[in-house]
Design an enzyme around this catalytic site. Structure first.
Site, PDB file in Angstrom:
ATOM      1  N   SER A 282      50.860  36.892  20.687  1.00 31.34           N
ATOM      2  CA  SER A 282      50.400  38.164  20.174  1.00 31.34           C
ATOM      3  C   SER A 282      48.634  37.175  20.283  1.00 31.34           C
ATOM      4  O   SER A 282      48.865  36.207  19.707  1.00 31.34           O
ATOM      5  CB  SER A 282      49.736  38.873  19.038  1.00 31.34           C
ATOM      6  OG  SER A 282      49.603  38.467  17.564  1.00 31.34           O
ATOM      7  N   ASP A 283      47.121  37.807  20.253  1.00 31.45           N
ATOM      8  CA  ASP A 283      46.582  37.046  19.222  1.00 31.45           C
ATOM      9  C   ASP A 283      46.040  37.207  17.904  1.00 31.45           C
ATOM     10  O   ASP A 283      46.909  37.669  16.796  1.00 31.45           O
ATOM     11  CB  ASP A 283      44.805  37.766  20.169  1.00 31.45           C
ATOM     12  CG  ASP A 283      44.064  36.676  20.058  1.00 31.45           C
ATOM     13  OD1 ASP A 283      43.763  35.183  19.269  1.00 31.45           O
ATOM     14  OD2 ASP A 283      42.954  36.077  20.819  1.00 31.45           O
ATOM     15  N   TRP A 284      46.057  36.567  17.489  1.00 28.03           N
ATOM     16  CA  TRP A 284      45.626  36.307  16.119  1.00 28.03           C
ATOM     17  C   TRP A 284      45.561  37.960  15.016  1.00 28.03           C
ATOM     18  O   TRP A 284      44.876  38.417  15.155  1.00 28.03           O
ATOM     19  CB  TRP A 284      44.248  36.081  15.089  1.00 28.03           C
ATOM     20  CG  TRP A 284      44.283  35.182  13.645  1.00 28.03           C
ATOM     21  CD1 TRP A 284      44.457  36.333  12.729  1.00 28.03           C
ATOM     22  CD2 TRP A 284      44.237  34.484  12.681  1.00 28.03           C
ATOM     23  NE1 TRP A 284      43.605  35.633  11.354  1.00 28.03           N
ATOM     24  CE2 TRP A 284      43.806  34.795  11.539  1.00 28.03           C
ATOM     25  CE3 TRP A 284      44.338  33.142  13.216  1.00 28.03           C
ATOM     26  CZ2 TRP A 284      43.823  33.757  10.824  1.00 28.03           C
ATOM     27  CZ3 TRP A 284      45.012  31.865  12.056  1.00 28.03           C
ATOM     28  CH2 TRP A 284      44.655  32.632  11.240  1.00 28.03           C
TER      29      TRP A 284
END
Length: 739
Positions: A282-284
């Site tokens: 995932s991104d942040w």
């Protein structure tokens, strides 16, 4: 169980370099590890926790990292900057039951310690080998610093310079973006991930992030399946074909579905059609943000949806470690899904050689003297010069002569900038700005005692110093005006609604112009600066982008002719904000504009349809003349090829490089197709007076596109083939494709 652990230990200890590169051996070892893991340990491998630097919204701070690692609850560490801090955490992993090593990830975006030009600038070099080399250097520095995973390359196509992350990609064209994406993967990963000078790459952001509405970061994306496949996905597919190890979700919703829980992207296309064997991170906190999107009822619902959709590792949200175990026990998540994700992550760790030696990236002897090597700095200087685009040189002020100039005024907010990541970008976390060669330093290095350099660092937030700077400039033979945007103004979260120069910078230029002296404007940018006065009144403009650690030396090389500029734009440069989104490969519309007198057509009433500078545009100190354009046949068979040739002559006394560009237009298709599409290019070095013939080969594959039935095909019928120096200045010929 004791016998299994003994077998596992023996398996790890006998791993060899050759075995690490064997897919079959690695898969066998992954399976053997998986059989020994508890459910909690499996979920732990899917959990990445943050460390030193925050690169997103606030998340729960992890204070007991070592304890969690020993308990098998962590698979990866994010943003650990300090080398010595990584060693105790890997030691903690070796105290866990199964001793599964950690992978350390960091945003190595345009260099690790030796900072290269921003990626958008690099793309303007059209020098694929030089771009690949920059990533191999970045990988070597990062690997010696304990990093084995970078969140790059960013391969998002975008048409909107308001979006701050335009600086992180390769512009607006999917073909060029694909070529560069593959080069970056090769640079980071090399031929063997177990080589200690390589790190695993991550293609981001999957997918559509660059089409955020209004150019506002994290905003909604709603595009057709045809645009997704024809414009957005090609660079990602190129990354898969190049053997990339990981992918990253994008923050945005795509056609209503958050990308992190988009099974069409992850299950159908990435892991299905493309056969991707790596893992998706995932991104942040993008899992946590699904609640803000309103696409899940609670964190447990999020965990179920993103795991089902094919997302493997959770960056920072903590949702997997909190929720997956209960979901499995309740029968809402099939353990096979978790096993698949764990196997993908373990496979990368084996490929990196971490099971063979968990500390292979954490050798202090490798960390010493591994950065800022002379050959690294030399490449940073060369690539920065190659990336710069000469936009205007109307009075032939450039190149400057070291022999005829006695006083040089270097004026502006970027004359001698030493803060705010100027000449760099937001994406240089923990890097040392003191190492950067400023513009003033570079020009002084170039001219030595031959000329006096008067440096005026004028702040762009006040007019107080302008009068003093202008008075000083009266004594100069030439003025170097250093304007643009600060490095911290481009990158994630740095979207701007107004891309004009600040009023104070514009006032400075207007006052300097009144002196009637030769002025060279050097733009420092992470995107296109949209300012009519600038381009209508300043005869000489060099777009230097954010050039990196060797900024001053590289700019001086170009200004004084030691490097003949060869950069070409990889984005269309708008005249006005109202033209955005603007890109060269647009659809024709039912009422295309053909003449300025046209009325009932697709046009602006108060502005030209044309950009300030076209895609592929860039001037040189050489004069290149195109002639003798030929094609080998007017009828291309489906299994045949068409060869296009053109002669290029350097009609000047200066050696130079020219980027020769080939475009194609499909005149009649199942759906409306762009007015032109880049299909090939070649960067040619030519001596003064030299003529070269450049040849391109076109086949059916180059003419394919995705139609409304999601079929990848090429049409029989009429096409145009075009060759020239940019997307506007082209010669064209017609051909047909037949059975």
């Amino acid at each position: 169980m004791k016998n299994n652990l003994l077998l596992f230990a023996l398996l790890i200890s006998t791993t060899t370099h050759a075995q690490q590169t064997s897919v079959k051996n690695i898969d066998r070892k992954v399976d053997s590890v998986l059989k020994l893991m508890t459910l909690k340990e499996k979920i732990g491998q899917l959990n990445q926790i943050p460390s030193d630097a925050e690169t997103g919204t606030q998340v729960n701070e992890i204070k007991d990292k070592s304890i969690r690692i020993k308990n098998g609850e962590v698979g990866s560490i994010l943003n650990m900057i300090v080398f010595d801090d990584k060693i105790p955490l890997q030691e903690a992993a070796m105290q866990s039951r199964l001793k599964i090593p950690l992978i350390f990830g960091l945003d190595v975006i345009h260099g690790h310690r030796t900072i290269f030009p921003i990626p958008l600038a690099q793309s303007a070099s059209w020098d694929i080998a030089a771009i690949e080399k920059s990533e191999s250097i970045a990988a070597a520095e990062a690997a010696a610093d304990g990093i084995n995973w970078t969140f790059a390359p960013m391969v998002d196509i975008t048409h909107d310079p308001r979006w701050g992350r335009i600086m992180e990609g390769s512009g607006e064209d999917p073909f060029l973006g694909s070529v560069i994406a593959a080069a970056r993967v090769r640079g980071f990963q090399g031929k063997d991930l177990s080589d200690r000078n390589t790190i695993v790459a991550c293609a981001k952001h999957f997918a559509g992030y660059g089409f955020a509405e209004a150019g506002r970061d994290y905003n909604t994306v709603d595009i057709s399946e045809q645009r997704l496949r024809n414009d957005v996905l090609p660079p990602f597919k190129a990354c898969v074909d190049a053997g990339i190890g990981t992918f990253m979700n994008s923050f945005n919703v795509l056609n209503g579905t958050p990308a992190s829980m988009n099974s069409h992207l992850q299950r159908d296309i990435l892991k299905g059609e493309w056969g991707f064997k790596g893992f998706v991170v995932s991104d942040w906190n993008s899992y946590g943000e699904i609640l803000n999107h309103g696409a899940a009822s609670n964190r447990k619902d999020v965990a179920q949806k993103v795991m089902t959709a094919g997302s493997d590792m959770d960056m920072c949200s903590g949702i997997y470690i909190e929720q997956l175990e209960a979901l499995v026990k309740e029968g809402k998540i099939n353990i096979k899904l978790i096993d698949e994700s764990v196997k993908r992550i373990l496979r990368i760790k084996f490929m990196l050689g971490l099971f063979d030696d968990p500390f292979r990236y954490l050798k202090k002897e490798n960390n010493l003297n591994s950065t800022y090597k002379p050959e690294y700095l030399a490449h940073a200087r060369t690539l920065a010069a190659k990336s710069m685009v000469l936009l205007k040189n109307d009075d032939n002020i450039l190149p400057l002569s070291k022999n005829n100039i006695k006083k040089i005024a270097i004026i502006g907010p970027f004359a001698n900038a030493k803060k705010d990541k100027d000449y760099l970008s937001f994406w240089t976390l923990g890097r040392n700005q003191k190492k950067v060669i400023t513009l003033a330093d570079g020009i002084k290095n170039k001219v030595g005692d031959a000329a006096e350099c008067m440096v005026m660092q004028v702040a762009d937030s006040t007019t107080a110093d302008i009068a003093t700077a202008v008075e000083s400039a009266k004594q100069a033979d030439v003025i170097i005006a250093a304007v643009g945007e600060h490095g911290l103004y481009n990158g994630e979260g740095r979207s701007f609604a107004n891309l004009a120069l600040p009023e104070e910078q514009l006032l400075l230029l207007k006052e300097l112009k009144k002196l009637g002296k030769p002025i060279v404007v050097v733009l420092f940018t992470g995107r296109t600066i949209i300012d009519k006065w600038l381009f209508e009144n300043m005869p000489t403009v060099l777009n230097a982008w954010q050039p990196g650690i060797e900024t001053g030396n590289a700019v001086a090389d170009v200004l004084f002719g030691d490097y003949n500029p060869s950069g070409k734009l990889t984005v269309s440069w708008p005249r006005s904000m109202g033209q955005i989104p603007l890109y060269y490969n647009y659809l024709n519309t039912g009422r295309p504009k053909k003449a300025d007198t046209d009325f009932w057509v697709s046009r602006y009433s108060d502005e030209s349809n044309e950009p300030q500078f076209h895609f592929g545009f860039g001037l040189s100190y050489s004069k290149f003349v195109y002639s003798n354009f030929k094609i080998s046949t007017n009828t291309l068979k489906r299994n045949g090829k068409l060869i296009a040739t053109i002669d290029i002559k350097n009609e000047s006394t200066i050696d130079g490089e020219e980027v020769v560009q080939l475009y194609v237009r499909d005149m009649v298709a199942d759906i409306s197709r762009p007015v032109k599409e880049l299909k090939a290019f070649e960067k040619v070095m030519m001596k003064a007076g030299e003529t070269k013939t450049v040849s391109f080969t076109i086949t059916e594959k180059d003419l394919k596109y995705w139609n409304q039935q999601v079929k990848y095909k090429a049409d029989e019928g009429d096409f145009k083939i075009m060759i020239g120096r940019n997307a506007k200045e082209l010669e064209e010929k017609d051909f047909k494709m037949i059975k």
